[in-house]
Design an enzyme around this catalytic site. Sequence first.
Site, PDB file in Angstrom:
ATOM      1  NE  ARG A 240      10.817   1.603   7.141  1.00  0.00           N
ATOM      2  CZ  ARG A 240      10.187   1.386   8.301  1.00  0.00           C
ATOM      3  NH1 ARG A 240      10.760   0.667   9.244  1.00  0.00           N
ATOM      4  NH2 ARG A 240       8.977   1.865   8.509  1.00  0.00           N
ATOM      5  CG  HIS A 288      10.882  -4.996   9.970  1.00  0.00           C
ATOM      6  ND1 HIS A 288      10.919  -4.330   8.774  1.00  0.00           N
ATOM      7  CD2 HIS A 288      10.467  -4.073  10.878  1.00  0.00           C
ATOM      8  CE1 HIS A 288      10.535  -3.066   8.945  1.00  0.00           C
ATOM      9  NE2 HIS A 288      10.248  -2.888  10.218  1.00  0.00           N
TER      10      HIS A 288
HETATM   11  C1  GLV Z   1       8.145  -0.228  11.859  1.00  0.00           C
HETATM   12  O1  GLV Z   1       8.916  -0.608  11.060  1.00  0.00           O
HETATM   13  C2  GLV Z   1       7.680   1.139  11.978  1.00  0.00           C
HETATM   14  O2  GLV Z   1       7.980   1.954  11.098  1.00  0.00           O
HETATM   15  O3  GLV Z   1       6.968   1.458  12.955  1.00  0.00           O
END
Ligand code: GLV
Length: 325
Positions: A240, A288
């Site tokens: 993250r 992401h």
């Molecule tokens: C993606 O970011 C997840 O948490 O699966």
Amino acid sequence: MSRPALIPEDDVIEGVYLCSQLDLPDLFGAAIEDQPGLRLYRPEDVPDPSRIRFALVWRPAPDAFEAYPNIELVQVIAAGVDGVLRNPSLPDRAVVTRVHDDEQAAIMAGFAAWHVVWHHRQMGNYLAAQKDATWDRTTIKTLRPPSQVTVGVLGYGLMGRTIATTVATMGFRVLAATRTDGPSDDGITRVSGDDAVQQVAAQSDILINVLPLTPSTHDILNADLFAQMPKGAALVQLGRGQHLVEDDLLAALDSGQIGGASLDVFRSEPLPADHPFWTHPLVVVTPHEASVTSPKAVTDALVRSVLEMDAGQRPTAAVDKTTGY
Ligand code: GLV
């Protein structure tokens, strides 16, 4: 979603989609429509908020849960639940469940493996040489065999284990930082304890982060950690954005302490157009998208959790709200 004909109104379990970013009904509606006994509404279509017992969510708005006094279950469409656990309107009574998807882990592991190869083989050199049509065969001269290269994996849940196993199969020495003790898996050295992250980072030529985001992992990728790593080590950041102190990474790249970084997650997403990561010669940016859950995996997880909830059981995929995963 159309009502299954044979199920009386009182037996239908009603839920709501809550998301500030994605069109969840568009992504998952078709897969969920086939589930008899479950009905999911967009917030604006909910006939009676007091009948809503569950929610399917991704990054819900801060007040998203306020309208539903009887929500018992919150199913996240992903593996990470930090955005939901931090939500100020999440009711204490609601159980939060996440997706455990082997396919998502396999996609993630392939992506991580690609970045391991990118850094190990110094692919940036080849791309630079190609721009000038230069046939330069010197990079291979400094190549260390994989058995002499340590890859550290921070986090050892489904994602971390799958990445570690994949990278071990490629011949690298693999260390995995995990909170809890347990048997080491084939070819992987498991490091546990309070300073597991620091111990693993200190030995890692390539460090892959897939930790869950919790108060204790916030800002964990920082100047102190980079200073402990071997000079010129690479960072592959797939966890993250809030794990990484971005200015500390920029400074470590500029000093040569960190030799390269692959970044898929950021403190602010989308990554602002003027952010220095976009143009940094040692940074690979992806939006992401290291991995993704399939609609089927999400639907299967949702149905299972809702049925367990309805039967009065704690759902198998429930996260521990105190640890955050
Ligand atoms: C993606 O970011 C997840 O948490 O699966």
